[in-house]
Design an enzyme around this catalytic site. Structure first.
Site, PDB file in Angstrom:
ATOM      1  N   ASP A  96       0.740  -1.150  -0.222  1.00 13.57           N
ATOM      2  CA  ASP A  96      -0.093   0.010  -0.411  1.00 13.57           C
ATOM      3  C   ASP A  96       0.891   1.627   0.229  1.00 13.57           C
ATOM      4  OD1 ASP A  96      -2.500  -1.599   0.450  1.00 13.57           O
ATOM      5  OD2 ASP A  96      -2.745  -1.007   1.911  1.00 13.57           O
ATOM      6  N   ARG A 119       0.399   2.224  16.756  1.00 13.34           N
ATOM      7  CA  ARG A 119       0.073   3.772  16.075  1.00 13.34           C
ATOM      8  C   ARG A 119      -0.086   4.985  16.966  1.00 13.34           C
ATOM      9  NH1 ARG A 119       1.113   0.209  12.618  1.00 13.34           N
ATOM     10  NH2 ARG A 119      -0.412  -0.842  10.963  1.00 13.34           N
ATOM     11  N   ASP A 159      -7.444   1.767  12.007  1.00 11.87           N
ATOM     12  CA  ASP A 159      -5.665   2.609  11.701  1.00 11.87           C
ATOM     13  C   ASP A 159      -6.411   3.934  11.478  1.00 11.87           C
ATOM     14  OD1 ASP A 159      -4.235   0.761  12.419  1.00 11.87           O
ATOM     15  OD2 ASP A 159      -3.179  -0.235  11.631  1.00 11.87           O
ATOM     16  N   SER A 172      -2.148  -9.860   4.471  1.00 10.82           N
ATOM     17  CA  SER A 172      -2.131  -8.541   5.088  1.00 10.82           C
ATOM     18  C   SER A 172      -1.173  -8.606   6.408  1.00 10.82           C
ATOM     19  CB  SER A 172      -2.817  -7.483   4.909  1.00 10.82           C
ATOM     20  OG  SER A 172      -3.166  -6.082   5.674  1.00 10.82           O
TER      21      SER A 172
END
Length: 404
Positions: free
Chosen positions: A14, A94, A123, A177
């Site tokens: 990505d 995060r 996310d 993923s």
């Protein structure tokens, strides 16, 4: 002079595709930032890939110790586990990543920050709440929600990269993923998209083995804590990050910390994933074993209630909020006497108690034994039970017409 955008860059599909996409659609100078939270070999070759993909610059920022000391430790102390299973590996990372992205954006005088989180996941919320907490003035580009983003699958992203001369070391049909840091690795996609399918663990696992393939002999491990912070493993004092690394090796070897979960995302949908958290699972369990010995009943009860709330706060990306700070302040107070040694053995996916000691232990053998001592007379329980159960007795008597 072109405006700059800070791209949260992992080197995965990505974020690699985002480099040419940002240049084509926004005419930005792309500054890639890989925030290292302990991804290990995933960082190999990252600088070359970023430059070949068209990035003007790449930052690789090692924040592993900050991640461990300021984010993991508070979650361990709080016993923060989302929906009784998920140890918050991605969720904890995060906010610290977002904080560092803002710091680099200020350093580079950038006008925007871009992330590659999908429009269906958690996310996007975690990154953007973190960015807003420190830089409400910066523009946030969420490519998967952008009308200019037309790539709707991993296959299309791979083809897009090929068209721009970017050759990637993975293919659409053989790649999960994944998100990895020092605490855990998550796996989504492929056969996991159907909850009816059993995970292909031989193909999937990265940090360890299944319990079936673990050694046939148990292994003893000893840990010490000081005020709720882990200090040593098997007699060797280490910083927290090295303790987690050591526990990852031990846990992976013995098939510890593999969970298959269907969780409730913040955006309202359910998602299925497999998480490997070998060291984290051991650390959480060891810390809980010590707390059992040290905390009183009322504190334990309140802490259990707040653990779920703390986990929800972290899962939802609300780390930089007064509520998280307030609950953490309570937790830190409870940790003042969480000091001692925990011994356990690892065996085929299980963590088995083997003895716990603490100078602050509330356990008294004199009290707990069946022998009557000076501190506790068995007869004292009679009056206590009478008062403790009075409302129950009165209700039963009323129901039976024994009293008016």
């Amino acid at each position: 002079m072109k405006e700059k955008v800070i791209l949260a860059y992992s080197g995965g599909l990505d974020t690699t595709a985002l480099i040419p996409w940002l240049k084509e659609n926004y005419d930005y100078e792309v500054i890639c930032c890989c925030i290292d939270c302990g991804q290990g070999e995933e960082l190999d070759g990252l600088e070359e890939r970023a430059k070949l993909s068209g990035a003007a610059k790449l930052y690789i920022e090692d924040i592993t110790d900050e991640f461990c000391d300021d984010y993991i430790v508070p979650c361990v102390q709080a016993n923060a586990i989302y929906e009784n299973k998920y140890l918050l590996g991605t969720s904890m990372a995060r906010p610290v990543i977002a904080k560092r992205l803002v710091e680099i954006a200020r350093k580079e005088n950038a006008s925007a920050i871009c992330h590659g989180a999908t429009g269906k996941g958690n996310d996007q919320i975690r990154f953007e709440l973190g960015i807003k907490a420190f830089a409400p003035d910066l523009k946030i580009i969420a490519a998967w929600r952008d009308d200019k983003w037309t790539l709707q699958s991993r296959e299309e992203e791979i083809e897009y990269c090929k068209q721009h001369g970017i050759n990637l070391p993975f293919s659409a049909d053989s790649s999960y993923s994944r998100d990895r840091n020092l605490w855990h690795i998550s796996h989504e996609g492929l056969e996991l998209e159907d909850p009816a399918n059993e995970p292909n663990y031989d193909h999937l696992l990265v940090l360890g083995v299944t319990p079936e393939k673990a050694p046939d002999e148990a292994e003893y491990v000893t840990m010490t804590f000081e005020k709720g912070v882990p200090k040593s493993v098997n007699g060797k004092e280490m910083k927290v990050s090295d303790i987690i690394r050591e526990l990852n090796k031990l846990g992976g070897k013995h098939g510890i910390g593999i969970i298959d979960i269907v969780e409730n995302r913040v955006v309202g949908m359910k998602s299925r994933g497999v998480y490997e958290t070998p060291g984290g699972t051991i650390l959480m369990e060891a810390h809980q074993q010590l707390e059992e010995l040290v905390l009183d009943r009322e504190t334990t009860e309140m802490k259990i209630n707040l653990a779920n709330k703390f986990a929800q706060i972290v899962y939802e990306g609300k780390w930089f909020t007064p509520l998280r700070e307030a609950i953490q302040a309570f937790v830190e107070k409870t940790q003042e006497r969480v000091t001692g040694e925990v011994k356990f053995k690892l065996y085929k996916g299980s963590i088995i108690k083997a003895g716990t000691t603490s100078p602050y232990s509330l356990y008294s053998e004199d009290l707990a034994s069946f022998t009557t001592g000076d501190l506790y007379d068995h007869h004292d329980a009679e009056g206590f039970i009478t008062l403790f159960g009075l409302s129950t007795k009165v209700r039963a008597m009323k129901d039976k017409g024994m009293i008016d």
